[in-house]
Design an enzyme around this catalytic site. Structure first.
Site, mmCIF file in Angstrom:
data_model
loop_
_atom_site.group_PDB
_atom_site.id
_atom_site.type_symbol
_atom_site.label_atom_id
_atom_site.label_comp_id
_atom_site.label_asym_id
_atom_site.label_seq_id
_atom_site.Cartn_x
_atom_site.Cartn_y
_atom_site.Cartn_z
ATOM 1 N N ARG A 169 20.678 -32.914 52.280
ATOM 2 C CA ARG A 169 20.133 -34.097 52.948
ATOM 3 C C ARG A 169 18.918 -34.437 52.508
ATOM 4 N NH1 ARG A 169 23.828 -32.959 56.868
ATOM 5 N NH2 ARG A 169 25.670 -34.524 57.170
ATOM 6 N N ASP A 198 26.412 -32.124 50.122
ATOM 7 C CA ASP A 198 26.961 -32.765 51.376
ATOM 8 C C ASP A 198 27.291 -34.472 50.778
ATOM 9 O OD1 ASP A 198 27.337 -33.967 54.093
ATOM 10 O OD2 ASP A 198 26.575 -32.179 54.675
ATOM 11 N N HIS A 271 32.524 -34.015 53.603
ATOM 12 C CA HIS A 271 31.140 -33.915 53.072
ATOM 13 C C HIS A 271 31.073 -33.820 51.665
ATOM 14 C CE1 HIS A 271 29.198 -33.891 57.350
ATOM 15 N NE2 HIS A 271 30.434 -33.270 57.495
ATOM 16 N N GLU A 334 34.218 -31.550 60.229
ATOM 17 C CA GLU A 334 34.163 -32.943 60.118
ATOM 18 C C GLU A 334 35.075 -33.667 58.708
ATOM 19 O OE1 GLU A 334 30.345 -33.997 62.371
ATOM 20 O OE2 GLU A 334 29.893 -33.488 60.290
ATOM 21 N N TRP A 400 30.428 -24.381 65.867
ATOM 22 C CA TRP A 400 29.026 -25.188 66.419
ATOM 23 C C TRP A 400 29.381 -26.455 67.128
ATOM 24 C CZ3 TRP A 400 28.901 -30.553 65.008
ATOM 25 C CH2 TRP A 400 29.990 -31.344 64.156
ATOM 26 N N TYR A 425 20.810 -25.853 67.421
ATOM 27 C CA TYR A 425 20.502 -26.828 66.413
ATOM 28 C C TYR A 425 19.043 -27.412 66.597
ATOM 29 C CZ TYR A 425 25.059 -27.843 64.257
ATOM 30 O OH TYR A 425 26.330 -27.631 63.614
ATOM 31 N N TRP A 476 19.355 -29.149 60.380
ATOM 32 C CA TRP A 476 19.798 -30.258 59.449
ATOM 33 C C TRP A 476 18.639 -31.154 59.312
ATOM 34 C CZ3 TRP A 476 24.455 -29.256 57.897
ATOM 35 C CH2 TRP A 476 25.440 -28.121 58.337
ATOM 36 N N THR A 477 19.135 -31.895 58.075
ATOM 37 C CA THR A 477 17.708 -32.715 57.791
ATOM 38 C C THR A 477 17.799 -34.195 57.235
ATOM 39 O OG1 THR A 477 17.977 -31.777 55.542
ATOM 40 C CG2 THR A 477 16.422 -30.435 56.590
ATOM 41 N N GLU A 478 18.731 -34.457 58.009
ATOM 42 C CA GLU A 478 18.964 -36.132 57.835
ATOM 43 C C GLU A 478 17.748 -36.758 58.049
ATOM 44 O OE1 GLU A 478 21.000 -34.133 59.625
ATOM 45 O OE2 GLU A 478 22.989 -35.257 59.505
HETATM 46 C C1 ACM Z 1 28.053 -29.516 61.503
HETATM 47 O O1 ACM Z 1 27.007 -29.774 62.500
HETATM 48 N N1 ACM Z 1 28.585 -30.651 61.035
HETATM 49 C C2 ACM Z 1 28.586 -28.071 61.284
#
Ligand code: ACM
Length: 539
Positions: A169, A198, A271, A334, A400, A425, A476-478
């Site tokens: 991301r 991703d 993804h 996902e 997760w 997270y 996670w870096t969105e």
């Molecule tokens: C995830 O947070 N989609 C693994």
């Protein structure tokens, strides 16, 4: 600041709970994660320029560990120990195969000497990190450096202690990843999970499919604000980058010298929009795919065609050549089934293979990935969605979406790594007052919650609990737009996480941790890290 009032009040309660003796222990021995056994002793060992440092110089890894420690002492004091010739005032590194845990170590600091015992280089490295934390950070230049006398017997609770960094991301330069690795190693974290692709970007140079990094590494622009904001706005600025194979090999080596394994993740079949932007033939529909500029779960996924698996076999070969470790993470999270439902090819495949539905097709996809990985000599890890439709035979599961997936996997005697959103997270907010923090996806993971997490779910029977390999914090870096914010989200929560991953539950105590954290915040600042002030005593 208004938001600090709650924390200040909490501080008073917590610190009044720190009993004097234990509080003093935490102040005198500010080691994170807390060692398994620590016996305070009276007096100090004085490190001077005359201190003799003894180790077997023929052992290359040990030589590296000890010289790095000596360099750290020099940086702090302005002198370099090692000039001594006598048997007195020595720091001695001794290999001792009788130690019970290969990553464990013993430390015996008395006013007369320091003896470090370890069974493996890993143990020696961890002992050196403990020594670095026991040393005063800013001693008077030129004066002896005083190490508090102590006996420590230490070993990790979990074999797997990881951090995920999402470089898909957001592209982070190699220099930043090295800085991040240095801090991870200081806290005895032993795995860096690099999320390499991703929908919004592909980050690994590929020799067999070069459009992956030529096209897939770049997005035209990025959505501004939260993904649910309306109207949508975009920054109009291209973002991207990729790591050359040489850079990735260099990172593997750099991490390895700090006893950290890098696990690469190639996230499929979901993804995968950046893959499809480069090679649309691996999708199920004819479409002008682009590298995504938005966050969230995307419907365009890989199609389980033979040519897709041939492509993935080739990528697996490249990944295996770069990353020598045992595992490759194949994602699996996902995966909306819309495209597979629309696809005549997928429906025919479901019939041909006598599968029940698209979930079983996902399971088929993951099993094929496992076969490809096995052929390349690797074991797979997948997110907990890979349980749906049946687990691939030897897959390790990363749980997760809470703990449920991990519990189910462990009960099937599959190895499991616990990464539940609500406890691990570190892209979630750190306070209930979001205004004092950078924009995040949402959620709330304060320091005490990550500290209090136990990776072994209570409901697991001991025979199943042994399949919990460990735990991992995930960045996670969105919404993490720069390096300083990545650091801000990581620290001090990673300190709390490190103790969760290393120390037995009975050794954990939040008020004592906070005392030790104070000194560690200084360490982190000395490393140039931006540390979030959201902890009692933090300001
Ligand atoms: C995830 O947070 N989609 C693994």
């Amino acid at each position: 600041m208004r938001s600090m009032y709650g924390i200040t009040f909490l501080t008073i309660i917590l610190l009044s709970a720190v009993s004097t003796a234990a509080g003093q222990e935490a102040g005198r021995y500010p080691v994170i994660p807390r060692p398994a056994v620590l016996t305070p002793m009276a007096g100090n060992f004085a490190v001077t320029a005359g201190t003799q440092v003894v180790w077997d110089r023929r052992q290359a890894a040990l030589h590296h560990i000890v010289t790095a420690l000596v360099a750290d002492i020099s940086k702090r004091t302005g002198f370099s120990p090692g000039g001594g010739k006598s048997a007195g005032n020595t720091i001695r590194f001794v290999r001792d195969a009788s130690l019970p845990n290969t990553a464990g170590y013993r430390l015996d600091i008395s006013p007369a000497s320091v003896v470090v015992r370890f069974a493996t280089d890993t143990g020696a490295y961890y002992a050196a990190q403990t020594l670095r934390q026991l040393m005063p950070l800013h001693p008077q230049k030129g004066k002896p450096l005083l190490l508090p006398a102590v006996k420590i017997e230490d070993q990790p609770r979990f074999a797997y202690r990881g951090v995920l960094l999402d470089v898909a991301r957001r592209y982070f330069p190699v220099s930043f990843i090295k800085k991040y690795i240095d801090a991870m190693a200081f806290y005895k974290i032993n795995t860096l999970h690099l999320h390499l692709n991703d929908d919004q970007g592909w980050r690994m140079e590929s020799r067999s499919y070069p459009r992956l990094h030529e096209t897939g590494a770049w997005r035209k622009e990025t959505v501004v604000g939260h993904r649910t904001d309306r109207p949508e706005r975009f920054d109009g600025t291209p973002h991207g980058g990729y790591y050359t194979q040489a850079e990735l090999k260099e990172l593997v080596q750099y991490a390895g010298e700090r006893f950290i394994a890098i696990i690469p993740e190639i996230d499929v079949p979901g993804h995968s929009q950046a893959i499809l932007a480069a090679y649309p033939q691996f999708g199920c529909i004819d479409s002008a795919y682009t590298v995504s500029t938005r966050w969230g779960v995307h419907k365009d996924i890989l199609c389980p065609k033979e040519e897709t698996f041939a492509f993935l076999r080739s990528i697996m070969a490249e990944v295996s050549d770069i990353f020598p470790g045992k595992y490759i993470h194949i994602g699996g999270d996902e995966v909306p089934k819309d495209r597979w439902k629309q696809s005549a090819f997928c429906q025919e495949l479901i019939r041909k293979l006598s599968l029940k539905d698209e979930h079983e097709l996902q399971s088929y996809f993951i099993r094929r990935m496992e076969d490809i990985a096995h052929a390349a000599g690797k074991q797979i890890i997948g997110w907990d969605e890979i349980l749906e439709g049946g687990l691939a035979p030897n897959a390790t599961v990363m749980s997760w979406r809470g703990e449920k997936g991990g519990i189910a996997a462990a009960r099937q005697h599959h190895y499991t790594i616990m990464t539940p959103v609500q406890y691990t997270y570190i892209n979630l907010y750190q306070t209930s007052d979001r205004k004092s923090e950078p924009l995040s996806n949402g959620g709330f993971l304060p320091l005490n919650k990550i500290y209090g997490y136990d990776p072994v779910p209570r409901e697991l029977a001991p025979a199943d609990a042994q399949y919990i390999l460990g735990t991992q914090a995930c960045l996670w870096t969105e919404y993490v737009t720069n390096e300083a914010d990545a650091e801000f989200m990581t620290f001090p929560r990673l300190c709390a996480f490190a103790e969760t991953a290393w120390s037995e539950t009975g050794r954990k105590n939040y008020p004592y941790f906070l005392v030790r954290l104070k000194e560690n915040v200084q360490h982190l600042k000395d490393m140039g890290m931006r540390v979030a002030p959201f902890f009692p005593e933090g300001e």
